[in-house]
Scaffold this active site. Structure first.
Site, PDB file in Angstrom:
ATOM      1  CE  LYS A  77      21.384  16.331  63.011  1.00 23.07           C
ATOM      2  NZ  LYS A  77      22.434  17.091  62.297  1.00 23.07           N
ATOM      3  N   GLY A 177      38.392  14.744  69.029  1.00 24.10           N
ATOM      4  CA  GLY A 177      37.614  13.990  68.057  1.00 24.10           C
ATOM      5  C   GLY A 177      38.266  13.998  66.691  1.00 24.10           C
ATOM      6  CG  LEU A 178      41.783  12.935  65.955  1.00 22.27           C
ATOM      7  CD1 LEU A 178      43.035  12.127  66.269  1.00 22.27           C
ATOM      8  CD2 LEU A 178      42.145  14.206  65.197  1.00 22.27           C
ATOM      9  CB  VAL A 181      34.409  17.213  61.078  1.00 23.44           C
ATOM     10  CG1 VAL A 181      34.786  18.689  61.027  1.00 23.44           C
ATOM     11  CG2 VAL A 181      33.049  16.997  60.424  1.00 23.44           C
TER      12      VAL A 181
END
Length: 353
Positions: A77, A177-178, A181
């Site tokens: 990462k 959370g919009l 995803v």
């Protein structure tokens, strides 16, 4: 906090280019299964220590995610420290690409929070070790598509395990959370007949929900969401959503979401078990995105990648059944299967050819 606190990471690289303002850290947890693959997170961390902690956690999670997804890829990462709205530029992204190239293929990068396919196209002008590129450049495009599809499959498997049917029809699902995803996940849930309640810190995201899915109920914040009458909780923002405060207040029977590192610390998985909440491990159900971008390395085929992401349903069922049989948490069962694959397949690399 020291870099080698747990002695587990193979390599941690600090990258800086003063002229462009680039400050990045690349963490390689394991290359036992192949080159480390994981996205680049561009975020305004409060400190270098916070950025380092995040990249170490995220790179470890990618190793387990890639192993469970059946990919011949290790875990890595990267984080870029700064506000992407303020400092992101072609110069900075290309400088970052030079550092990725310097690792000689030990690490493949892709999109994550704060980075997009267009950014990867720029990074790719300086390195061949990048995936998650735009369709115009032969890439897979937005990996959020199969990330959401995989989360939905994991959620279906958890629903079958808990309620006996692989569907969310008639269930009330809370989506926190919009973003990239969450938007796709809402679409799958609505199509499946679920009742959706959601929240987001972004007014723009809330406006999108009102315009696109007026049947979705919106609440003020994550606290209001987890304390509402929901059957499934889907954390789809940043990590640490399941902690000592949220789990005792959570009313859902299932947790299955796209966010990475949902468990704030070791022991939260036991608290979930004690409360009778079925947890579908995050790095399992959100692996559809990495499946999508990994497919791109050898020439992208969406149907092939979606078929592999659909198998998240089967893997989730297997892990939940193993957890019941062994009397352990689903998180421990997922770790066991991932570690087993890394050990068994990684061992083959010791055979000289």
């Amino acid at each position: 906090m020291g870099v080698f606190t747990d002695g587990s990471h193979e390599q941690v690289v600090f990258c800086q280019d003063r002229a462009s303002g680039l400050k990045a850290i690349i963490g390689i947890y394991s290359t036992a299964l192949g080159p480390a693959l994981g996205g680049t997170r561009f975020y305004p961390y409060a400190s270098e220590e916070e950025a380092l902690h995040d990249v170490l956690d995220l790179s470890r999670g990618m190793a387990y995610k890639n192993a469970l997804a059946g990919l011949d890829l290790g875990g890595g990462k990267a984080v870029i420290w700064g506000d992407p709205e303020q400092i992101k530029s072609e110069q900075l992204l290309r400088a970052y690409g030079r550092f990725v190239q310097s690792l000689g293929g030990r690490y493949y990068t892709a999109c994550d929070v704060g980075t997009y396919v267009q950014d990867m196209d720029i990074v790719a002008r300086e390195t061949q070790f990048v995936t998650g590129r735009s369709v115009e450049y032969g890439g897979a495009g937005d990996s959020s598509i199969l990330t959401a599809w995989g989360v939905f499959q994991g959620m279906r498997a958890a629903a079958e395990h808990r309620w006996g049917a692989p569907s969310l029809k008639g269930k009330r699902v809370g989506v926190a959370g919009l973003g990239k995803v969450g938007k796709y996940l809402v679409a799958h849930l609505v199509e499946d007949g679920a009742e959706v309640v959601a929240t987001d810190v972004s007014p723009k995201a809330l406006e999108w929900a009102k315009a696109s899915y007026p049947q979705v109920s919106l609440v003020a914040d994550a606290t209001a969401l987890i304390t509402s009458d929901i059957d499934v909780y889907a954390p789809c923002a940043l990590g640490g959503a399941l902690n000592d405060d949220t789990v005792p207040a959570l009313r859902a029977q299932i947790v299955a979401g796209a966010a990475n590192n949902q468990l704030a610390h070791t022991g939260i998985e036991k608290l979930l078990v004690d409360r009778g909440i079925l947890y579908a491990p995050d790095y399992l159900v959100n692996s559809g995105g990495v499946i999508q971008v990994a497919d791109e390395i050898d020439g992208f085929n969406f149907d092939r990648a979606k078929l592999r992401a659909t198998k998240i349903y089967d893997t989730t069922k297997r892990i939940l059944e193993l957890a019941d049989t062994e009397g352990i948490s689903p998180a421990a069962a997922a770790d066991r299967l991932a570690e087993q694959r890394m050990a068994e397949v990684g061992r083959l690399r010791t055979i000289r050819i």
